[in-house]
Design an enzyme around this catalytic site. Structure first.
Site, PDB file in Angstrom:
ATOM      1  N   PRO A 169      -2.884   6.192   1.809  1.00  0.00           N
ATOM      2  CA  PRO A 169      -1.860   5.486   1.045  1.00  0.00           C
ATOM      3  C   PRO A 169      -0.511   5.471   1.771  1.00  0.00           C
ATOM      4  CG  PRO A 169      -3.161   6.846  -0.405  1.00  0.00           C
ATOM      5  CD  PRO A 169      -3.589   7.174   0.989  1.00  0.00           C
ATOM      6  N   CYS A 170       0.099   4.295   1.816  1.00  0.00           N
ATOM      7  CA  CYS A 170       1.340   4.126   2.580  1.00  0.00           C
ATOM      8  C   CYS A 170       2.596   4.305   1.733  1.00  0.00           C
ATOM      9  CB  CYS A 170       1.363   2.755   3.244  1.00  0.00           C
ATOM     10  SG  CYS A 170       1.383   1.381   2.078  1.00  0.00           S
TER      11      CYS A 170
END
Length: 176
Positions: A81-82
């Site tokens: 997840p960014c």
């Protein structure tokens, strides 16, 4: 190359791997909607038939599933997840509970693939997150991998938009 896909989403990255001639041997994705899309893409022949693990990546390791892929997966690939590193987010970096780099690294340590491919936002290597980017690179080095990284724009591949992504590619050189 047989690929264990982490954070598989609906399979967009898997389609790109297919262009390389690679084949998925497993999908790890916690979101039910995305798992359903993966199953649809398997059924219509768009992506390779392989087990779909609808679990958090941390649970994939804790439950022993990751160990099943040692000696099977040539590549571990995924985009943790960014949000912790994105300019659009709060940029809490390693302090964000959505930071899944440690879980990604745990899979790499257990599976010991020949290659590791990580995709994320360039924000991981900039600003307040820059020191943590050093941690990511050092983690891979300590795990026995040599690596390279670059930021590539979608426009570099002919798209009409820029959308930059950070890519890290690491090759196992030693057992750590």
């Amino acid at each position: 190359m047989r690929v264990l896909n982490l954070f598989s989403g609906a399979g967009g990255g898997v389609l790109a791997e297919h262009l390389l001639g690679w084949s998925a041997c497993g999908y790890v994705e916690w979101d039910g909607f995305c798992c359903d899309r993966l199953a649809d893409r398997i059924a219509d022949g768009s992506i390779p038939d392989a087990p779909i693990f609808q679990v958090d990546v941390r649970e994939f390791v804790r439950s022993g599933y990751a160990e099943l892929y040692r000696g099977v997966a040539d590549v571990v690939a995924g985009g943790p997840p960014c949000q912790p590193f994105s300019a659009a987010g709060k940029r809490k970096g390693s302090d964000d509970e959505r930071n899944m780099w440690p879980a990604f690294l745990d899979v790499v340590r257990v599976v010991r693939p020949r290659l590791v491919v990580v995709e994320n936002v360039p924000g991981l290597m900039r600003g307040k997150s820059a020191p943590y980017f050093g941690v990511v690179l050092a983690d891979l080095g300590k795990a026995g991998y040599r690596l390279g990284y670059d930021v590539v724009s979608a426009a570099d591949a002919g798209a009409l938009h820029r959308r930059e992504r950070l890519w890290i590619v690491a090759e196992r050189v030693a057992d750590a």
